[in-house]
Design an enzyme around this catalytic site. Structure first.
Site, PDB file in Angstrom:
ATOM      1  CE  LYS A 111       8.895  -8.584   2.497  1.00 37.21           C
ATOM      2  NZ  LYS A 111       8.364  -7.806   1.538  1.00 37.21           N
ATOM      3  CB  SER A 160      10.412  -4.716   1.318  1.00 40.28           C
ATOM      4  OG  SER A 160       9.105  -5.449   0.679  1.00 40.28           O
ATOM      5  CB  SER A 197       9.140  -5.818  -2.201  1.00 39.25           C
ATOM      6  OG  SER A 197       9.147  -3.976  -2.189  1.00 39.25           O
TER       7      SER A 197
END
Length: 471
Positions: A82, A157, A181
């Site tokens: 990420k 996310s 997330s």
């Protein structure tokens, strides 16, 4: 081994194959780089791919193996993460316009520990803007797409983390979890995701969203992989005073603990509200699997989960608004409408309400533990009440229905973020439409080992984690 055979391996299996010299680090890296390039136009999952640097690091890793030097248990395993974990000298966009050109001057502790374990980072991954969105939409970098059906959301996310691991275009990925997330993309994409206990993993060098709710953890193909990666990154860190100092168990060595005699709690009230029939059936089947393994399923009555979820909203909303206060004042136009609207709502939360919600956390945890963990070792609940909706149906920007849509997605994950409890999302099957579904296993503080042992035993008798999208 052929590229297809390599990409079908889990991270643990690849690490074993590399140590046994059945393949090379360069071959594994070439396979994943080719797969990533092929799928990027379909999934929009990568922010940046470092082909040259990745291949050079793979060649160096091969030379070390030839010389008899092993960095660690992940030696030579390609990973992408990420895009919110800083690496000195590299840009970390955090999925934003504001940071799209900012070069980091430090490296995240989690990345340093993966480097020390031998993992090789080859790319950074798409994510929701500033990690503040549960769907995977991003109006700056483009929406990330689900490998099982590119018209569907990935969850957020940690959007790119979930879909690349599912697509066999990444062997494991760091995500982050403040309200779901990691677990949400794990559910929607059919991967494993662990939100560790608050404080289990250092947050140094990771983009902050909430001072008291942020956690760092991996998304992987198997529970065994998740145990290995978490073990590599967990532990005390002088750069992060909130990182807990207690010893990190050898999660891998504990995976074989028997499930027989384990008490698994099932809470119906609140958790079953709005549960899709397909999801309900798959969750019931997963409980039957645990019964066959010798576990005892007990009914438990959770405390007021709605109040706990509301407290999460007050805490995270206020803390996110505080972190973004300066940019909200000076660069409001550089946020997407949805993120700007959510941050503005946090600005409006009274300080007394925030402090009350923060102070109540310990009381709520004691009440939850007394009513749930006095009767069982782990809790079995849905991760999300439904399978992945379409990108179009959830592309709601900052419209009035925004909070209702986002709240439906996160209502079953937020409470455990507020309480700081470890939670593991494990695939339990597919809907009639072919979309993955997961169970959420929740444990006592710092008892990730029990979650891993239960999830690993489940995967030992099922094959959901072995199925791959037809891309």
């Amino acid at each position: 081994m052929t590229p297809r055979e390599l990409l079908a391996l889990s991270a643990v299996q690849l690490a074993q194959a590399l140590r046994a010299r059945r393949t090379s680090c360069v071959a594994a890296m070439e396979a994943v780089l080719e797969r990533a390039a092929t799928l990027q136009p379909v999934l929009n999952a990568y922010i940046a791919i470092d082909d040259a640097g990745a291949l050079e690091s793979a060649r160096a890793a091969d030379r070390e193996l030839q010389a008899g030097r092993l960095r660690g248990p992940l030696h030579g395993v390609p990973m992408a993460h990420k895009d919110m974990y800083y690496r000195a000298g590299r840009v970390s966009t955090c999925g934003s316009r504001i940071l799209r050109d900012r070069v980091a001057d430090t490296t995240a502790t989690a990345l340093e520990r993966l480097d020390a374990a031998g993992a090789l980072q080859f790319a950074t991954l798409n994510m929701a803007e500033f990690a503040f969105g549960p769907t995977g939409h991003n109006w700056h970098t483009g929406h990330c797409r689900n490998a099982w059906d590119p018209s569907r959301i990935t969850g957020g996310s940690s959007a790119g983390s979930g879909t690349t691991v599912a697509a066999r275009a990444n062997f494991a990925a760091l995500g982050s979890d403040t309200g779901g997330s990691i677990r949400l993309p794990a559910h929607f994409c059919g991967t494993v995701g662990i939100k560790p206990t608050a404080g289990r993993v250092s947050r140094a060098g990771a983009m902050p969203l909430s001072f008291t709710a942020d956690t760092v953890g991996p998304l992987t193909r198997t529970v065994e992989d998740a145990a290995l990666v978490l073990g590599a990154i967990a532990g005390a860190d002088p750069r992060d005073p909130t990182a807990d100092a207690r010893p990190v168990p050898d999660y891998g060595a504990l995976l074989g603990r028997p499930v027989k005699g384990l008490r698994i709690g099932r809470a119906k009230r609140w958790f079953d509200d709005g549960l899709d029939p397909d999801v309900a059936g798959l969750l019931d089947a997963s409980l039957e699997t645990f019964r066959r393994l010798g576990a005892t399923v007990v009914e438990v009555e959770a405390p007021d989960m709605e109040a706990i979820e509301s407290a999460w909203s007050l805490v995270v909303g206020t803390e996110a608004a505080s972190i973004h206060g300066e940019w909200l004042r000076t660069r409001p136009g550089d946020y997407s409408e949805q993120v700007r609207t959510r941050l503005a709502q946090g600005v409006a939360i009274p300080g007394t309400a925030y402090l009350d919600a923060l102070r109540w956390r310990a009381t709520a945890l004691r009440a939850f533990s007394a009513t749930v963990f006095d009767r069982c070792e782990l809790l079995h609940v849905p991760t999300v009440a439904f399978a992945a909706p379409s990108i179009a149906d959830t592309d709601i920007g900052g419209r009035p229905e925004m909070m209702q849509v986002l709240g439906r997605i996160t209502r079953l994950t937020r409470p455990f973020s507020y309480l700081g409890l470890p939670a593991l999302s494990v695939p339990v099957g597919f809907t009639a439409g072919g979309l993955p579904v997961a169970m959420q296993l929740v444990g006592r503080p710092f008892d990730e080992a029990t979650l891993f042992a239960a999830g690993h035993a489940y995967q030992g008798t099922t094959d959901w984690h072995l199925r791959a999208p037809a891309l």
